[in-house]
Write a protein that holds these residues in place. Structure first.
Motif, short mmCIF file in Angstrom:
data_model
loop_
_atom_site.label_atom_id
_atom_site.label_comp_id
_atom_site.label_asym_id
_atom_site.label_seq_id
_atom_site.Cartn_x
_atom_site.Cartn_y
_atom_site.Cartn_z
N LEU A 45 0.82 -1.20 0.00
CA LEU A 45 0.00 0.00 0.00
C LEU A 45 0.86 1.27 0.00
CD1 LEU A 45 -2.54 -1.00 2.79
CD2 LEU A 45 -2.58 -1.59 0.38
N THR A 46 0.25 2.39 -0.40
CA THR A 46 0.96 3.66 -0.26
C THR A 46 1.07 3.98 1.22
OG1 THR A 46 -1.10 4.88 -0.43
CG2 THR A 46 0.15 4.62 -2.45
N GLY A 47 2.18 4.60 1.61
CA GLY A 47 2.40 4.88 3.01
C GLY A 47 3.00 3.69 3.74
N ASP A 48 3.25 2.61 3.01
CA ASP A 48 3.85 1.39 3.56
C ASP A 48 5.31 1.36 3.14
OD1 ASP A 48 4.73 -1.22 3.89
OD2 ASP A 48 3.36 -2.05 2.40
N PRO A 49 6.24 1.39 4.09
CA PRO A 49 7.66 1.50 3.75
C PRO A 49 8.21 0.33 2.93
CG PRO A 49 7.37 1.11 6.11
CD PRO A 49 6.01 1.38 5.53
N ALA A 50 7.51 -0.81 2.91
CA ALA A 50 7.96 -1.95 2.12
C ALA A 50 7.55 -1.83 0.65
CB ALA A 50 7.39 -3.25 2.69
N CYS A 51 6.67 -0.91 0.35
CA CYS A 51 6.14 -0.77 -1.01
C CYS A 51 7.15 -0.07 -1.90
CB CYS A 51 4.84 0.04 -0.95
SG CYS A 51 4.06 0.31 -2.55
N ALA A 182 7.67 -4.93 8.39
CA ALA A 182 7.58 -6.38 8.53
C ALA A 182 6.47 -6.83 9.48
CB ALA A 182 8.93 -6.95 8.98
N ASP A 183 5.95 -5.92 10.27
CA ASP A 183 4.94 -6.31 11.26
C ASP A 183 3.51 -6.17 10.75
OD1 ASP A 183 5.45 -3.59 11.11
OD2 ASP A 183 4.67 -3.21 13.12
N LEU A 184 3.33 -5.68 9.53
CA LEU A 184 1.98 -5.44 9.02
C LEU A 184 1.35 -6.75 8.52
CD1 LEU A 184 2.75 -2.15 7.07
CD2 LEU A 184 1.42 -2.37 9.19
N PRO A 185 0.10 -7.02 8.88
CA PRO A 185 -0.58 -8.29 8.52
C PRO A 185 -1.17 -8.25 7.12
CG PRO A 185 -2.04 -6.97 9.86
CD PRO A 185 -0.76 -6.18 9.72
#
Length: 199
Positions: A45-51, A182-185
């Motif tokens: 998602l946007t605002g997600d540092p892994a994106c 890494a903690d986002l479900p």
DNA sequence: TGAAGGATCAACT
DNA sequence: GTTGATCCTTCAG
């Protein structure tokens, strides 16, 4: 039979990640048609540092900013490609990563592409039990980046169709192989399916 | 202009 | 459980 453009446009990324489970990814390649049921996905998602689109729009992640229902294919670790379904409105960089498939069609062709013997249990599972593997088995290449899942263009058609099966039990967990966020479900898979990459 | 590092896989110990 | 393969993008200097 393929999922219409509205399917991708009218649902948010997290909803789509879950609803794509149980649908069938199809590639009509010159060598033959291959297909598999999607059994594992991850949301970015946007605002997600892994994106990949977290920082800004670049040449590499440009496809993520395209309209929903676009393919985003990129090289990872210098060896493997990963396949994403772009979601969200145009100019919003969100996507669903397809992480694993259960093969349904063109299994012998997948075996040739992966150099595995699908008549063995391990060989069959190895065809598509990971994001890099399924891209090879399906014959998808970087040429499919930017291609539409609903409107075929010059590259061999790739699309997703609904596939009726009994209701699946879904598991929600954290994503694989990332350090940021890494903690986002945001990972979803079909419970008990042996083609899921890791459980 | 250069160097680090990444949404992975397979082959080792 | 750990490691090597290998390349493109990104960011720093």
């Amino acid at each position: 039979m393929k999922l219409p453009l509205e399917f991708y446009q009218e649902q948010d990324t997290l909803t789509l990640s879950q609803r794509l489970l149980g649908c069938e990814l199809v590639h009509e390649s010159p060598e033959g048609t291959t297909a598999g049921i999607i059994v594992e996905t991850e949301a970015y998602l946007t605002g997600d540092p892994a994106c990949h689109a977290y920082r800004r729009r670049t040449a590499r992640n440009a496809a993520m900013f395209g309209p929903a229902g676009t393919l985003y294919v990129y090289l990872i670790y210098g060896f493997y490609y990963c396949l994403n379904v772009v979601t969200g409105p145009e100019d919003v960089g969100e996507a669903v990563l397809i992480r694993a498939l259960e093969p349904t069609e063109g299994i012998s062709l997948m075996g040739e592409r992966r150099n595995l013997d699908p008549s063995t249990s391990a060989g069959l599972r190895g065809l598509t039990s990971g994001p890099g593997k399924l891209v090879i088995a399906m014959g998808i290449t970087k040429e499919h980046n930017f291609q539409s899942l609903t409107t075929p263009d010059a590259v061999s058609p790739v699309y997703i169709r609904p596939r009726r099966r009994t209701a699946i039990e879904m598991v929600t967990t954290t994503r694989i192989g990332i350090t940021q966020g890494a903690d986002l479900p945001y990972r979803f898979y079909e419970k008990g399916n042996r083609f899921v990459s890791k459980w």
